[in-house]
Design a protein around this motif. Structure first.
Motif, short mmCIF file in Angstrom:
data_model
loop_
_atom_site.label_atom_id
_atom_site.label_comp_id
_atom_site.label_asym_id
_atom_site.label_seq_id
_atom_site.Cartn_x
_atom_site.Cartn_y
_atom_site.Cartn_z
N GLY A 72 87.65 48.07 48.70
CA GLY A 72 87.27 47.87 50.09
C GLY A 72 86.20 48.83 50.55
O GLY A 72 85.35 48.49 51.37
N LEU A 73 86.23 50.07 50.01
CA LEU A 73 85.20 51.04 50.39
C LEU A 73 83.81 50.57 49.98
O LEU A 73 82.82 50.93 50.60
CB LEU A 73 85.51 52.39 49.75
CG LEU A 73 86.77 53.10 50.26
CD1 LEU A 73 87.04 54.36 49.45
CD2 LEU A 73 86.64 53.44 51.74
N ALA A 74 83.75 49.75 48.91
CA ALA A 74 82.47 49.20 48.48
C ALA A 74 82.13 47.91 49.21
O ALA A 74 80.97 47.66 49.56
CB ALA A 74 82.48 48.97 46.97
N LEU A 75 83.15 47.07 49.45
CA LEU A 75 82.89 45.75 50.03
C LEU A 75 82.67 45.79 51.53
O LEU A 75 81.89 44.99 52.07
CB LEU A 75 84.05 44.81 49.72
CG LEU A 75 84.31 44.48 48.25
CD1 LEU A 75 85.42 43.45 48.14
CD2 LEU A 75 83.05 44.00 47.56
N PHE A 76 83.36 46.70 52.22
CA PHE A 76 83.28 46.71 53.68
C PHE A 76 81.85 46.86 54.20
O PHE A 76 81.41 46.08 55.05
CB PHE A 76 84.20 47.78 54.26
CG PHE A 76 84.18 47.85 55.76
CD1 PHE A 76 84.65 46.78 56.52
CD2 PHE A 76 83.69 48.96 56.42
CE1 PHE A 76 84.63 46.83 57.91
CE2 PHE A 76 83.67 49.02 57.81
CZ PHE A 76 84.14 47.95 58.55
N ALA A 116 90.35 57.39 50.58
CA ALA A 116 89.11 58.02 51.01
C ALA A 116 89.24 59.53 51.15
O ALA A 116 88.24 60.25 51.21
CB ALA A 116 88.64 57.41 52.33
N LEU A 117 90.50 60.03 51.22
CA LEU A 117 90.72 61.46 51.41
C LEU A 117 91.08 62.20 50.13
O LEU A 117 91.06 63.43 50.10
CB LEU A 117 91.85 61.67 52.44
CG LEU A 117 91.62 61.08 53.83
CD1 LEU A 117 92.83 61.37 54.72
CD2 LEU A 117 90.35 61.64 54.45
N ARG A 161 86.61 53.61 40.20
CA ARG A 161 85.20 54.01 40.34
C ARG A 161 84.65 53.79 41.74
O ARG A 161 83.89 54.62 42.26
CB ARG A 161 84.33 53.24 39.34
CG ARG A 161 82.83 53.50 39.49
CD ARG A 161 82.04 52.80 38.42
NE ARG A 161 82.37 53.35 37.09
CZ ARG A 161 81.93 52.81 35.94
NH1 ARG A 161 81.18 51.73 35.97
NH2 ARG A 161 82.27 53.37 34.80
N TYR A 162 85.00 52.68 42.39
CA TYR A 162 84.40 52.39 43.69
C TYR A 162 84.87 53.35 44.77
O TYR A 162 84.15 53.62 45.73
CB TYR A 162 84.66 50.93 44.08
CG TYR A 162 83.96 49.99 43.14
CD1 TYR A 162 82.57 49.95 43.08
CD2 TYR A 162 84.68 49.17 42.28
CE1 TYR A 162 81.92 49.10 42.19
CE2 TYR A 162 84.04 48.32 41.39
CZ TYR A 162 82.65 48.30 41.35
OH TYR A 162 82.01 47.48 40.47
N ALA A 163 86.07 53.89 44.59
CA ALA A 163 86.52 54.92 45.52
C ALA A 163 85.73 56.20 45.31
O ALA A 163 85.33 56.87 46.27
CB ALA A 163 88.01 55.19 45.33
N ARG A 164 85.47 56.53 44.07
CA ARG A 164 84.67 57.73 43.79
C ARG A 164 83.23 57.56 44.27
O ARG A 164 82.64 58.46 44.89
CB ARG A 164 84.70 58.03 42.29
CG ARG A 164 84.10 59.37 41.89
CD ARG A 164 82.61 59.28 41.61
NE ARG A 164 82.31 58.26 40.64
CZ ARG A 164 81.10 57.76 40.45
NH1 ARG A 164 80.07 58.16 41.21
NH2 ARG A 164 80.88 56.82 39.55
N ALA A 212 81.15 60.80 50.02
CA ALA A 212 79.86 61.25 50.54
C ALA A 212 79.32 62.48 49.83
O ALA A 212 78.10 62.67 49.74
CB ALA A 212 79.97 61.52 52.04
N GLN A 213 80.20 63.35 49.31
CA GLN A 213 79.75 64.63 48.75
C GLN A 213 79.81 64.60 47.22
O GLN A 213 80.56 65.34 46.59
CB GLN A 213 80.61 65.76 49.30
CG GLN A 213 80.60 65.83 50.82
CD GLN A 213 81.50 66.92 51.34
OE1 GLN A 213 81.17 68.11 51.27
NE2 GLN A 213 82.66 66.53 51.86
#
Length: 289
Positions: free
Chosen positions: A100-104, A220-221, A237-240, A244-245
């Motif tokens: 979802g972090l990639a698709l959103f 995400a945290l 991988r998509y979460a990594r 941002a950092q």
């Protein structure tokens, strides 16, 4: 409720103004046309006045004709919504948080290109995704295990590799280095870590034997711990990639990849709405790119 066939007969009769031509158009006998009109007049009163060469509508007849036209317009709107491309609406997508972090953000881009379509997005684990799609609260879902429920259609969407992520500059050449770092856990953490780390450290014990230096149920945290040097983790991988950092973390090579297949699901009993299908094609193309 008025019989739809009687209404079609009345509409044809008023359009053509003649019992014979109305019967020919509808493939009925003149007697059937007269019978349908009789049934309507029994319910509504006098509808037409028969003239030598035409018919004249009474006030009740004009009201019924307006009703017939409204019913026909409603039927056309229904046909358009059921089988034709809708002009506007909402698309509901529910997925695990990592993908979802990639698709959103991609779906936000898609809505910007198609502002008539509003995106409703939810992050959830597999059981909640299945329930949301089965109860029609979301049009589309993505799960990590292919469902065997016949009410769902499941197709391979993509594969998501697992990654060993450590603080930037950390040296991980032996199991003892992981023991020193400590494990940052999450709801699927131990299962993912055991699958991946067994490729790199074949003779060592389970990740359950490593110090547990932190836990978060928000994917995400998780990397916030790692970025601060508090431990390592194993995540998709998509979460990594969404972190941002990136300069504060590193990915450690673990040999042949361990991947999870992601399955796109929707209800099997009816076709996927055209806008949803277009959104899926858009996501597949962007993720491949």
């Amino acid at each position: 409720m008025l019989n739809p066939q009687w209404l079609r007969t009345f509409a044809a009769l008023t359009e053509l103004g003649n019992f014979t031509r109305a019967a020919e158009r509808l493939d009925l006998t003149q007697a059937a046309v007269s019978q349908h009109l009789h049934h309507l007049e029994d319910a509504l009163g006098l509808l037409v006045i028969r003239r030598p060469r035409a018919i004249e509508l009474t006030p009740a007849g004009r009201a019924l004709l307006d009703y017939c036209e409204a019913m026909e317009q409603a039927r056309r709107r229904l046909d358009a919504r059921v089988s034709g491309p809708a002009e506007a609406g909402e698309i509901g997508l529910i997925t695990p948080e990592s993908i979802g972090l990639a698709l959103f953000p991609l779906m936000l881009d898609w809505q910007a290109q198609h502002p008539q379509w509003k995106i409703r997005y939810c992050f959830a684990p597999d059981p909640e995704v299945l329930d949301a799609v089965l109860t029609n609260r979301y049009d589309l879902g993505i799960v990590t295990l292919k469902p065997d429920d016949t009410r769902l259609t499941a197709s391979k969407f993509m594969q998501e590799p697992l990654e060993l992520v450590v603080p930037a500059g950390a040296k991980v050449r032996a199991w003892s280095h992981l023991e020193t770092l400590g494990f940052i856990d999450h709801p699927d953490g131990r299962a993912m870590a055991n699958r991946l780390l067994s490729r790199r450290f074949r003779k060592n014990a389970s990740v359950a034997d490593l110090p547990r230096n932190g836990f978060s149920n928000q994917i995400a945290l998780i990397l916030e711990f790692v970025a601060r040097g508090l431990g390592f983790t194993v995540i998709p991988r998509y979460a990594r990639a969404a972190f941002a950092q990136q300069y504060k973390i590193e990915v450690v090579e673990c040999g042949s990849p361990v991947v999870e297949t992601l399955w796109l699901i929707h209800r099997a009993e009816w076709p996927l709405p055209a806008p949803c299908a277009r959104a899926v094609r858009y996501l597949e193309e962007r993720m491949k790119g």
